[in-house]
Design an enzyme around this catalytic site. Structure first.
Site, PDB file in Angstrom:
ATOM      1  N   LYS A   1       1.277 -16.503   4.129  1.00 33.29           N
ATOM      2  CA  LYS A   1       0.892 -16.005   2.990  1.00 33.29           C
ATOM      3  C   LYS A   1       0.529 -17.896   2.381  1.00 33.29           C
ATOM      4  CE  LYS A   1       4.607 -12.442   2.017  1.00 33.29           C
ATOM      5  NZ  LYS A   1       5.535 -11.904   1.013  1.00 33.29           N
TER       6      LYS A   1
ATOM      7  N   TYR B   1      -0.379  -3.442   0.979  1.00 31.99           N
ATOM      8  CA  TYR B   1       0.969  -2.574   0.009  1.00 31.99           C
ATOM      9  C   TYR B   1       1.681  -2.275  -0.626  1.00 31.99           C
ATOM     10  CZ  TYR B   1       2.765  -7.576   0.628  1.00 31.99           C
ATOM     11  OH  TYR B   1       3.356  -9.263   1.635  1.00 31.99           O
TER      12      TYR B   1
ATOM     13  N   PHE C   1       6.207  -5.786 -10.082  1.00 37.75           N
ATOM     14  CA  PHE C   1       5.924  -7.364  -9.732  1.00 37.75           C
ATOM     15  C   PHE C   1       4.358  -6.968  -9.158  1.00 37.75           C
ATOM     16  CE2 PHE C   1       8.506  -5.349  -6.576  1.00 37.75           C
ATOM     17  CZ  PHE C   1       7.856  -6.148  -5.499  1.00 37.75           C
TER      18      PHE C   1
ATOM     19  N   ARG D   1      10.996  -9.967  12.221  1.00 45.28           N
ATOM     20  CA  ARG D   1      11.796  -9.619  10.266  1.00 45.28           C
ATOM     21  C   ARG D   1      12.945 -10.799   9.966  1.00 45.28           C
ATOM     22  NH1 ARG D   1       9.409  -6.565   5.627  1.00 45.28           N
ATOM     23  NH2 ARG D   1      12.001  -6.094   5.887  1.00 45.28           N
TER      24      ARG D   1
ATOM     25  N   THR E   1      14.303 -10.686   2.170  1.00 45.52           N
ATOM     26  CA  THR E   1      12.810 -10.909   1.743  1.00 45.52           C
ATOM     27  C   THR E   1      12.772 -11.978   0.098  1.00 45.52           C
ATOM     28  OG1 THR E   1      12.646  -8.635   2.131  1.00 45.52           O
ATOM     29  CG2 THR E   1      11.742  -9.172   0.263  1.00 45.52           C
TER      30      THR E   1
ATOM     31  N   ARG F   1      12.151 -18.499   6.059  1.00 43.78           N
ATOM     32  CA  ARG F   1      12.528 -18.324   4.288  1.00 43.78           C
ATOM     33  C   ARG F   1      14.105 -18.822   4.012  1.00 43.78           C
ATOM     34  NH1 ARG F   1      11.153 -11.588   3.606  1.00 43.78           N
ATOM     35  NH2 ARG F   1       8.853 -11.403   3.882  1.00 43.78           N
TER      36      ARG F   1
ATOM     37  N   ASN G   1       7.426 -15.909  -0.751  1.00 40.85           N
ATOM     38  CA  ASN G   1       8.539 -16.329   0.134  1.00 40.85           C
ATOM     39  C   ASN G   1       7.650 -16.491   1.417  1.00 40.85           C
ATOM     40  OD1 ASN G   1       7.442 -13.152   0.508  1.00 40.85           O
ATOM     41  ND2 ASN G   1       8.990 -12.962   0.356  1.00 40.85           N
TER      42      ASN G   1
ATOM     43  N   HIS H   1       4.809 -13.236   5.619  1.00 42.52           N
ATOM     44  CA  HIS H   1       5.128 -11.476   5.866  1.00 42.52           C
ATOM     45  C   HIS H   1       5.345 -11.019   7.052  1.00 42.52           C
ATOM     46  CE1 HIS H   1       3.859  -7.041   5.849  1.00 42.52           C
ATOM     47  NE2 HIS H   1       4.018  -7.029   7.090  1.00 42.52           N
TER      48      HIS H   1
ATOM     49  N   GLU I   1      -0.884  -2.407  10.095  1.00 41.58           N
ATOM     50  CA  GLU I   1      -1.817  -3.251   9.535  1.00 41.58           C
ATOM     51  C   GLU I   1      -2.624  -3.937  10.630  1.00 41.58           C
ATOM     52  OE1 GLU I   1       2.788  -5.201   8.295  1.00 41.58           O
ATOM     53  OE2 GLU I   1       2.819  -3.513   6.870  1.00 41.58           O
TER      54      GLU I   1
HETATM   55  P1  GTP Z   1       6.815  -8.685   3.349  1.00 38.57           P
HETATM   56  O1  GTP Z   1       7.582  -9.560   4.351  1.00 38.57           O
HETATM   57  O2  GTP Z   1       5.781  -9.865   2.093  1.00 38.57           O
HETATM   58  O3  GTP Z   1       6.224  -7.295   3.146  1.00 38.57           O
HETATM   59  O4  GTP Z   1       8.272  -8.457   2.866  1.00 38.57           O
HETATM   60  P2  GTP Z   1       9.796  -7.886   2.878  1.00 38.57           P
HETATM   61  O5  GTP Z   1       9.400  -6.625   3.813  1.00 38.57           O
HETATM   62  O6  GTP Z   1      10.243  -8.297   3.182  1.00 38.57           O
HETATM   63  O7  GTP Z   1       9.632  -6.627   1.277  1.00 38.57           O
HETATM   64  P3  GTP Z   1       8.943  -5.599   0.585  1.00 38.57           P
HETATM   65  O8  GTP Z   1       8.073  -5.183   1.704  1.00 38.57           O
HETATM   66  O9  GTP Z   1       9.920  -5.208  -0.192  1.00 38.57           O
HETATM   67  O10 GTP Z   1       8.145  -6.777  -0.506  1.00 38.57           O
HETATM   68  C1  GTP Z   1       7.390  -7.203  -0.298  1.00 38.57           C
HETATM   69  C2  GTP Z   1       6.952  -8.430  -0.842  1.00 38.57           C
HETATM   70  O11 GTP Z   1       6.546  -8.562  -2.128  1.00 38.57           O
HETATM   71  C3  GTP Z   1       7.529  -9.654  -1.062  1.00 38.57           C
HETATM   72  O12 GTP Z   1       7.954 -10.298   0.464  1.00 38.57           O
HETATM   73  C4  GTP Z   1       7.716 -10.319  -2.168  1.00 38.57           C
HETATM   74  O13 GTP Z   1       6.555 -11.379  -1.959  1.00 38.57           O
HETATM   75  C5  GTP Z   1       7.443  -9.375  -2.908  1.00 38.57           C
HETATM   76  N1  GTP Z   1       8.375  -9.372  -3.928  1.00 38.57           N
HETATM   77  C6  GTP Z   1       9.185  -8.273  -3.347  1.00 38.57           C
HETATM   78  N2  GTP Z   1      10.507  -8.048  -4.541  1.00 38.57           N
HETATM   79  C7  GTP Z   1       9.584  -8.889  -5.497  1.00 38.57           C
HETATM   80  C8  GTP Z   1      10.474  -8.378  -7.004  1.00 38.57           C
HETATM   81  O14 GTP Z   1      11.438  -8.307  -7.252  1.00 38.57           O
HETATM   82  N3  GTP Z   1       9.499  -9.352  -7.237  1.00 38.57           N
HETATM   83  C9  GTP Z   1       8.301 -10.443  -6.708  1.00 38.57           C
HETATM   84  N4  GTP Z   1       8.007 -10.989  -7.797  1.00 38.57           N
HETATM   85  N5  GTP Z   1       7.683 -10.016  -5.894  1.00 38.57           N
HETATM   86  C10 GTP Z   1       8.646  -8.938  -4.800  1.00 38.57           C
HETATM   87 MG    MG Z   2       7.269  -5.296   3.437  1.00 35.02          MG
END
Ligand code: GTP
Ligand code: MG
Length: 149
Positions: A9, A49, A57, A85, A91, A102, A112, A115, A126
């Site tokens: 990112k 997403y 958010f 992962r 996350t 992370r 973070n 992805h 994707e």
């Molecule tokens: P990705 O690998 O980026 O898809 O992350 P993930 O699969 O571990 O988590 P998820 O798909 O649920 O969320 C996607 C992204 O949204 C996260 O990596 C964060 O950057 C962001 N995100 C998720 N939850 C929150 C939240 O509660 N607040 C904020 N500000 N960002 C969030």
């Molecule tokens: Mg995700």
């Protein structure tokens, strides 16, 4: 062999962590199938997403991912999706184990740095979203027989 979509990112790119992330996947033994630097677009992010667009958010997430270049990568190898992962970590970086990307490099969920696809099905979606078919190379590393029995 299984393929996953990993994306650094904008914060990971700005902070110079791309090389470290590449090294970790190389050291693990995964093969780099494709990589490119690009700007994301609102359309790409809405699709990428799509399960999160209703979240409160999401506007901030979109703004964050549009704030600078991202690095899109495809890595290939045995169980690349689930292992990818694990290598990224939880996350929320305050809950990510030390030793994960992370866990080692960041603090907040909204910054973070990377992805990783969460299922083989989503990885395929994707990869088709972020890459042209012709950009995904088929090749075998010389290390293959030293990595797999
Ligand atoms: P990705 O690998 O980026 O898809 O992350 P993930 O699969 O571990 O988590 P998820 O798909 O649920 O969320 C996607 C992204 O949204 C996260 O990596 C964060 O950057 C962001 N995100 C998720 N939850 C929150 C939240 O509660 N607040 C904020 N500000 N960002 C969030
Ligand atoms: Mg995700």
């Amino acid at each position: 062999m299984e393929r996953t979509y990993i994306m650094v990112k904008p914060d990971g790119v700005q902070r110079g962590i791309v090389g470290n992330i590449i090294s970790r996947f190389e050291q693990k033994g995964y093969v780099m199938v494709a990589m490119k630097t690009r700007m994301a677009t609102p359309e790409l992010l809405d699709e990428h997403y799509c399960d999160l667009v209703e979240k409160p958010f999401f506007p901030k997430l979109r703004e964050y991912l549009l704030s600078g270049p991202v690095v899109s990568m495809c890595w290939e190898g045995k169980e690349a999706v689930s292992t990818g992962r694990k290598m990224l970590g939880a996350t929320n970086p305050l809950e990510s184990a030390p030793g994960t990307i992370r866990g080692d490099f960041c603090i907040e969920v909204g910054r973070n740095i990377c992805h990783g696809s969460d299922s083989v099905e989503n990885a395929n979606k994707e990869l088709a979203l972020w890459f042209e078919e012709s950009e995904l190379l088929d090749w075998e590393s010389h290390s293959h027989d030293w990595l797999y029995e």
